[in-house]
Design an enzyme around this catalytic site. Structure first.
Site: not given
Length: 388
Positions: A5, A9-11, A13, A16, A215
């Site tokens: 996969a 974005g390594g932030g 979200i 985690g 949501k």
């Protein structure tokens, strides 16, 4: 053969939530980012932890089996990974989608596998994958003759994600603290022919719209309302704001209005929606999350947008002739979220309020027209804010 996969974005979200669930599903995750510090740390560190925080305590998950590529310097490597991956996900922020589209397009164009790549954008935005797909299919990124056959190489599925990531400890490194509750709902209809990726954490549905709007108009509306009222009234965290009985009552009033829309528009039962609201109120009141109100309130221009958490439901309710008093109050607090440190949008909002009359502000910020039933009510809110 291992499944791969590619995640942009390594932030918080990304690491985690999305990567955690991909890891649990048996994927090797390839992180892609342009932030040198994040990529360097991911490349040097062979594991990190995700600590889930709930009312019953903490649970620590160890994340391994990942790699990281800096697309700023190694675009060819990213293209190669995408050309062989099973799924591409992203959690980069809605404004960054156009910047990652080019490299994804090249990766898709180079695919030879019989099963198309699954592309799922995990952003706080309605139709984020559609938006990303639009950028990918732009002639700048994919030749027109190849766009005609792109469906053979990639399937694009919209998603709705829900998980609160509070402010992190300053020395946490790659480790992430995150709430236990999560929801990841993805449209399964694009995968009818070949089947969708096997990811247990995802709830695959035929119609995503009710989930997205429930949501956005419950979680995001309540979270932001608490943050904006909390900011104006000097509260440090969302849970501190929710401990204030007046603010808590206002949040409930906002959700009573949005629930009226959700129940009537999507046919969700009143009891089911009430249970959902109660769950959300409990979540955002969790004192263990210690979510800073300025972090939750950041980007007020986007959050005051036409299809966002306040104006979106209020517009539809006004057209129905229903009351929107609580939502208008939340909008007022959002308009007062100006000149907040480290938040460019709050500075820009202050400038817009200073340099434009109320009509121009309502049209520019909220995307409303004079013919809209909500328009005069929001106009009064902006006039009030501009006076003091």
């Amino acid at each position: 053969m291992s499944k791969t996969a590619v995640h942009f974005g390594g932030g918080n979200i990304g690491r985690g939530f999305v990567a955690e669930k991909l890891h649990i599903a048996g994927y090797e995750v390839v992180f892609v980012d342009v932030m040198d510090s994040i990529i360097d740390l991911l490349q040097k560190t062979k594991e990190y932890t995700v600590t889930e925080i709930g009312t019953e305590g903490e649970k620590v998950n160890k994340i391994t089996n990942y790699r990281a590529i800096n697309s700023k310097y190694n675009e060819k490597e990213v293209i190669e990974e995408i050309s062989k991956a099973e799924i591409v996900t992203c959690a980069v922020g809605p404004n960054i989608l156009k910047f990652i589209a080019g490299v994804i397009a090249k990766g898709i164009d180079g695919r030879t596998a019989s099963k198309p790549l699954a592309v799922v954008a995990c952003e706080n935005m309605i139709g984020a994958t559609d938006t990303l797909a639009g950028f990918i299919k732009d002639p700048k990124n994919t030749p027109e003759d190849r766009v005609k056959t792109i469906d053979q190489r990639a399937k694009f599925a919209n998603s709705a994600i829900d998980r609160i990531v509070p402010g992190q400890d300053p020395n946490a490194g790659l480790n992430v603290k995150i709430e236990t509750f999560y929801e990841w709902v993805v449209d399964k209809t694009p995968f009818a022919e070949h089947g969708h990726p096997e990811i247990h954490a995802i709830h695959w549905v035929d119609d995503l719209t009710p989930y997205i709007e429930r949501k956005l108009f419950t979680v995001n509306t309540s979270h932001a309302t608490a943050a904006y009222y909390g900011h104006v009234r000097g509260k440090a965290t969302v849970d501190e704001a929710m401990a204030d009985t007046d603010i808590r009552s206002i949040v409930h009033d906002c959700l009573a209005e949005t629930s009226h829309l959700i129940v009537n528009k999507h046919g969700i039962g009143k009891h089911e929606q009430k249970e959902y609201v109660d769950k959300i109120i409990t979540r955002i009141s969790n004192p263990m999350l210690k979510d800073i109100v300025e972090r939750v309130g950041r980007a007020p221009l986007r959050k005051l947008g036409r299809k966002e958490r306040f104006v979106g439901p209020a517009f539809e309710l006004a057209e129905m002739g229903a009351k929107v008093d609580a939502l208008l109050g939340a909008m007022e607090m959002a308009f007062r979220f100006t000149d907040v440190e480290a938040d460019e949008e709050s500075v820009e909002l202050a400038k817009i309020l200073m340099e434009n009359d109320a009509k121009a502000v309502v049209e520019k910020v909220c995307g409303l027209k004079e013919s809209d039933k909500l328009y005069p009510q929001v106009l009064k809110v902006v006039e009030k804010v501009q006076k003091n």
